[in-house]
Design an enzyme around this catalytic site. Structure first.
Site, PDB file in Angstrom:
ATOM      1  N   GLU A  25      53.287 -25.876 -32.152  1.00 14.97           N
ATOM      2  CA  GLU A  25      53.224 -25.137 -30.875  1.00 14.97           C
ATOM      3  C   GLU A  25      51.918 -25.479 -30.144  1.00 14.97           C
ATOM      4  O   GLU A  25      51.913 -25.765 -28.958  1.00 14.97           O
ATOM      5  CB  GLU A  25      53.307 -23.629 -31.136  1.00 14.97           C
ATOM      6  CG  GLU A  25      53.133 -22.758 -29.893  1.00 14.97           C
ATOM      7  CD  GLU A  25      52.208 -21.581 -30.129  1.00 14.97           C
ATOM      8  OE1 GLU A  25      52.485 -20.761 -31.015  1.00 14.97           O
ATOM      9  OE2 GLU A  25      51.201 -21.484 -29.406  1.00 14.97           O
ATOM     10  N   GLU A  81      44.035 -29.528 -33.907  1.00 11.39           N
ATOM     11  CA  GLU A  81      44.768 -28.259 -33.824  1.00 11.39           C
ATOM     12  C   GLU A  81      45.063 -27.662 -35.197  1.00 11.39           C
ATOM     13  O   GLU A  81      45.139 -26.455 -35.340  1.00 11.39           O
ATOM     14  CB  GLU A  81      46.086 -28.453 -33.057  1.00 11.39           C
ATOM     15  CG  GLU A  81      45.905 -28.901 -31.622  1.00 11.39           C
ATOM     16  CD  GLU A  81      45.071 -27.911 -30.809  1.00 11.39           C
ATOM     17  OE1 GLU A  81      45.238 -26.695 -30.990  1.00 11.39           O
ATOM     18  OE2 GLU A  81      44.243 -28.379 -30.002  1.00 11.39           O
TER      19      GLU A  81
END
Ligand SMILES: [Zn+2]
Length: 286
Positions: free
Chosen positions: A61, A136
């Site tokens: 995501e 991330e």
């Protein structure tokens, strides 16, 4: 026609007419809530079942929002929020799905936001740039030669914060105990202990499997230009083929046994543990 109409219904409670369409080639579902609300909204969602606690769905995501084929900027999401008239922009990972909602009252802005999101979810740059997972998800970090090697990463750090709360731990243990044979036993956000097991290969394979039109549901809402909006969807759905993999979101009821589960949580060094018992009850199932 690229899309066929499956069902339509008056929805007086929300002053809308709801119509479900299916993209003929891929089976992608689109729910269009037509009304005269100038606040137009778009959401695309995918079933993203976690298979352990490595946080793969949550990290994807974050990562799809780090540049895509048409919008290679490192942070299109941040740029998007700055220059847009949006009334809502977000992305959320749940225990079984990931969704990307945007809304705007301006037609041009709405089409632009939708385009950025469609490109992000279907053509992300992380396939060819492993730095994105490192940033991330997780990477090793060494401030100076004398220091210990530590883990860092946006989701790693976010989840370190989130899972430190004892309430979150209780919730996680409860789900784990109550739904032992389902995907719901996993921490979809990622457990910092498990996040560093994630590899670039797993990351790409998960995206290929689940970020496919066949596994998607798009919701459109408001006074949109239907033709233009469906054409924008068709640009990404067309040519993807049908993905036959079915996602199993079923779960069995909890084991009918009297079960006691105990765990500990951390408190600040020097704190008195007296009275800090957080939760204590017995769940007896018959
Ligand atoms: Zn996050």
């Amino acid at each position: 026609m690229a899309f066929k109409q499956i069902e339509t219904q008056e929805l007086p409670d929300i002053q809308s007419v709801g119509t479900v369409y299916e993209h003929v080639e891929t089976g992608a579902k689109v729910l269009y809530l037509a009304n005269d609300d100038s606040n137009k909204a778009f959401t695309i969602g995918f079933k993203t079942p976690p298979y352990n606690d490595n946080g793969i769905a949550h990290i994807i995501e974050h990562s799809v929002l780090n540049g895509s084929e048409k919008y290679p900027s490192k942070e299109p999401f941040v740029e998007l929020v700055k220059g847009s008239l949006n009334t809502f922009v977000n992305a959320m990972t749940f225990s079984d799905k990931t969704i990307y909602p945007v809304a705007s009252t301006n037609k041009k802005d709405f089409m632009h936001l939708m385009s950025v999101y469609l490109d992000a979810v279907f053509k992300p740059n992380f396939y060819s740039n492993a730095q994105i997972l490192a940033q991330e998800g997780w990477h090793h970090h060494l401030e100076s030669a004398e220091d210990d090697l530590i883990y860092k990463g946006v989701v790693y750090n976010e989840m370190k914060g989130a899972t430190a709360s004892p309430e979150r731990q209780v919730q996680q243990h409860l789900t784990h105990q109550l739904y032992p044979n389902s995907i719901y036993r996993h921490e979809s956000g990622g457990n910092p202990k498990a996040i560093p097991s994630l590899t670039q290969e797993e990351f790409v394979a998960f995206h290929q499997t689940y970020y496919h039109p066949s596994n998607s549901l798009t919701v459109l809402y408001g006074d949109i230009d239907k033709k233009e909006t469906f054409a924008a969807l068709e640009d990404y759905f067309s040519g993807a083929g049908k993905h036959s993999e079915k996602v199993d979101l079923s779960f069995e009821p909890a084991v009918p046994d009297d079960a006691v589960f105990e765990d500990t949580y951390s408190i600040t060094a020097g704190d008195n543990p007296e009275g800090k018992r957080l939760f204590g009850f017995r769940v007896a199932c018959i």
